[in-house]
Design a protein around this motif. Structure first.
Motif, PDB file in Angstrom:
ATOM      1  N   PHE A   1       7.066   1.972  21.089  1.00 41.66           N
ATOM      2  CA  PHE A   1       6.294   1.891  19.848  1.00 41.66           C
ATOM      3  C   PHE A   1       5.921   3.298  19.377  1.00 41.66           C
ATOM      4  CE2 PHE A   1       2.046   1.857  17.957  1.00 41.66           C
ATOM      5  CZ  PHE A   1       2.107   0.848  16.998  1.00 41.66           C
ATOM      6  N   LEU A   2       5.341   4.104  20.265  1.00 44.46           N
ATOM      7  CA  LEU A   2       4.902   5.451  19.894  1.00 44.46           C
ATOM      8  C   LEU A   2       6.078   6.361  19.569  1.00 44.46           C
ATOM      9  CD1 LEU A   2       1.944   6.072  22.360  1.00 44.46           C
ATOM     10  CD2 LEU A   2       1.842   5.498  19.920  1.00 44.46           C
ATOM     11  N   ASN A   3       7.166   6.260  20.315  1.00 45.77           N
ATOM     12  CA  ASN A   3       8.346   7.073  20.014  1.00 45.77           C
ATOM     13  C   ASN A   3       8.854   6.802  18.605  1.00 45.77           C
ATOM     14  OD1 ASN A   3       8.316   8.330  22.518  1.00 45.77           O
ATOM     15  ND2 ASN A   3       9.836   6.961  23.411  1.00 45.77           N
ATOM     16  N   GLU A   4       8.912   5.547  18.224  1.00 43.06           N
ATOM     17  CA  GLU A   4       9.370   5.187  16.880  1.00 43.06           C
ATOM     18  C   GLU A   4       8.382   5.666  15.819  1.00 43.06           C
ATOM     19  OE1 GLU A   4      11.645   3.539  13.772  1.00 43.06           O
ATOM     20  OE2 GLU A   4      12.166   4.071  15.824  1.00 43.06           O
ATOM     21  N   LEU A   5       7.101   5.484  16.062  1.00 38.50           N
ATOM     22  CA  LEU A   5       6.092   5.913  15.092  1.00 38.50           C
ATOM     23  C   LEU A   5       6.111   7.426  14.904  1.00 38.50           C
ATOM     24  CD1 LEU A   5       3.728   5.118  13.224  1.00 38.50           C
ATOM     25  CD2 LEU A   5       2.221   5.488  15.176  1.00 38.50           C
ATOM     26  N   ILE A   6       6.233   8.166  15.978  1.00 37.63           N
ATOM     27  CA  ILE A   6       6.273   9.624  15.894  1.00 37.63           C
ATOM     28  C   ILE A   6       7.541  10.080  15.169  1.00 37.63           C
ATOM     29  CG2 ILE A   6       6.495  11.740  17.279  1.00 37.63           C
ATOM     30  CD1 ILE A   6       4.532  10.306  19.301  1.00 37.63           C
ATOM     31  N   TRP A   7       8.662   9.471  15.470  1.00 35.57           N
ATOM     32  CA  TRP A   7       9.911   9.818  14.782  1.00 35.57           C
ATOM     33  C   TRP A   7       9.777   9.548  13.289  1.00 35.57           C
ATOM     34  CZ3 TRP A   7      13.573   7.621  11.687  1.00 35.57           C
ATOM     35  CH2 TRP A   7      14.784   8.318  11.547  1.00 35.57           C
TER      36      TRP A   7
ATOM     37  N   LEU B   1       0.817  -1.215   0.000  1.00 35.16           N
ATOM     38  CA  LEU B   1       0.000   0.000   0.000  1.00 35.16           C
ATOM     39  C   LEU B   1       0.856   1.272   0.000  1.00 35.16           C
ATOM     40  CD1 LEU B   1      -2.831  -0.994   2.516  1.00 35.16           C
ATOM     41  CD2 LEU B   1      -3.013  -0.768   0.020  1.00 35.16           C
ATOM     42  N   GLY B   2       2.168   1.139   0.175  1.00 36.29           N
ATOM     43  CA  GLY B   2       3.051   2.297   0.170  1.00 36.29           C
ATOM     44  C   GLY B   2       3.345   2.846   1.548  1.00 36.29           C
ATOM     45  N   LEU B   3       2.871   2.159   2.575  1.00 40.25           N
ATOM     46  CA  LEU B   3       3.136   2.571   3.953  1.00 40.25           C
ATOM     47  C   LEU B   3       4.517   2.088   4.392  1.00 40.25           C
ATOM     48  CD1 LEU B   3      -0.415   1.710   5.226  1.00 40.25           C
ATOM     49  CD2 LEU B   3       0.615   3.986   5.391  1.00 40.25           C
ATOM     50  N   VAL B   4       5.116   2.788   5.335  1.00 38.42           N
ATOM     51  CA  VAL B   4       6.429   2.435   5.860  1.00 38.42           C
ATOM     52  C   VAL B   4       6.226   1.881   7.258  1.00 38.42           C
ATOM     53  CG1 VAL B   4       8.727   3.290   6.454  1.00 38.42           C
ATOM     54  CG2 VAL B   4       7.493   4.275   4.495  1.00 38.42           C
ATOM     55  N   THR B   5       6.514   0.616   7.430  1.00 34.93           N
ATOM     56  CA  THR B   5       6.295  -0.019   8.734  1.00 34.93           C
ATOM     57  C   THR B   5       7.421   0.343   9.696  1.00 34.93           C
ATOM     58  OG1 THR B   5       7.379  -2.051   7.963  1.00 34.93           O
ATOM     59  CG2 THR B   5       4.987  -1.937   7.775  1.00 34.93           C
ATOM     60  N   ILE B   6       7.050   0.558  10.947  1.00 34.01           N
ATOM     61  CA  ILE B   6       8.051   0.881  11.962  1.00 34.01           C
ATOM     62  C   ILE B   6       8.679  -0.415  12.480  1.00 34.01           C
ATOM     63  CG2 ILE B   6       6.904   3.047  12.558  1.00 34.01           C
ATOM     64  CD1 ILE B   6       5.965   1.652  15.194  1.00 34.01           C
ATOM     65  N   PHE B   7       9.724  -0.254  13.285  1.00 33.37           N
ATOM     66  CA  PHE B   7      10.489  -1.402  13.772  1.00 33.37           C
ATOM     67  C   PHE B   7       9.838  -2.150  14.917  1.00 33.37           C
ATOM     68  CE2 PHE B   7      13.789   1.548  12.107  1.00 33.37           C
ATOM     69  CZ  PHE B   7      14.170   0.774  11.024  1.00 33.37           C
ATOM     70  N   TYR B   8       8.914  -1.502  15.621  1.00 35.03           N
ATOM     71  CA  TYR B   8       8.313  -2.111  16.798  1.00 35.03           C
ATOM     72  C   TYR B   8       6.841  -2.404  16.564  1.00 35.03           C
ATOM     73  CZ  TYR B   8      12.567  -0.231  18.796  1.00 35.03           C
ATOM     74  OH  TYR B   8      13.883   0.069  19.037  1.00 35.03           O
ATOM     75  N   ASP B   9       6.351  -3.396  17.250  1.00 37.77           N
ATOM     76  CA  ASP B   9       4.943  -3.770  17.190  1.00 37.77           C
ATOM     77  C   ASP B   9       4.337  -3.593  18.576  1.00 37.77           C
ATOM     78  OD1 ASP B   9       5.435  -4.738  14.566  1.00 37.77           O
ATOM     79  OD2 ASP B   9       6.075  -6.664  15.387  1.00 37.77           O
TER      80      ASP B   9
END
Length: 185
Positions: free
Chosen positions: A166-172, A130-138
């Motif tokens: 998780f949120l820190n990585e997603l926000i970054w 879909l073109g989304l970039v997955t973060i490293f944490y789940d």
């Protein structure tokens, strides 16, 4: 960054009695507490669904506009028979360009001890397509029936700390990708 990041939380099942609703509300609350971040909970149960067309032809304009505005996404998805709910896939497939170069984090939910690991594994290639970039944490919410009381209050406070990374990585990642979308051709 003057404009807050917008990171909606998508509750990815329409089933009755879903324990993942408690998880989605908890995650949404944690996101709303982050500085310079706005969020909203999107319940796919509330989205109008048509079955007389497919793909982008079936898109809901409000959902599409929300995805277009989003800087990142969080999917809260229960594991059903080692997979993800078909309705979530159908909803996600109604948009494409709205997702390009945006971060996504997945919170798996299960009644068993593995916290939706298999649903996360199954969704990763879909997110990339879909073109989304997955973060490293789940976000893994195993034994979900023991994590919340009957009113949806969190009983297992360790999940606040677990979700922080998780949120820190997603926000970054959302911040970096927003910069790229706005400044790099």
């Amino acid at each position: 960054m003057n404009t807050p990041l917008f990171i909606p939380v998508i509750l990815g099942t329409a089933r009755q009695g879903r324990m993942s609703e408690y998880v989605a509300r908890f995650v949404c609350d944690q996101v709303s507490q982050q500085p310079n971040v706005e969020t909203e909970l999107i319940d796919i149960r509330q989205l109008p669904i048509t079955i007389d067309d497919a793909g982008e032809s079936a898109k809901d304009e409000r959902f599409s506009a929300t995805m277009g505005r989003a800087d990142g996404l969080i999917l809260v998805v229960p594991e059903y028979n080692h997979g993800y709910p078909g309705l979530l896939k159908y909803i996600l497939d109604t948009n494409l360009k709205e997702y390009i170069h945006k971060a996504v984090g997945i919170c798996g939910v299960s009644a068993g001890p593995f916290g939706g690991t298999r649903v996360i594994q199954n969704l990763l290639p879909v997110m990339r397509e879909l073109g989304l970039v997955t973060i490293f944490y789940d976000g893994n919410f195993g034994n979900v029936q023991s994590l919340f009381d009957e009113l949806g209050n969190l009983l297992e406070m360790a999940y606040i700390r677990r979700l922080e990374r998780f949120l820190n990585e997603l926000i970054w990642m959302s911040t970096v990708l927003r910069y790229g979308r706005e400044n790099i051709q």
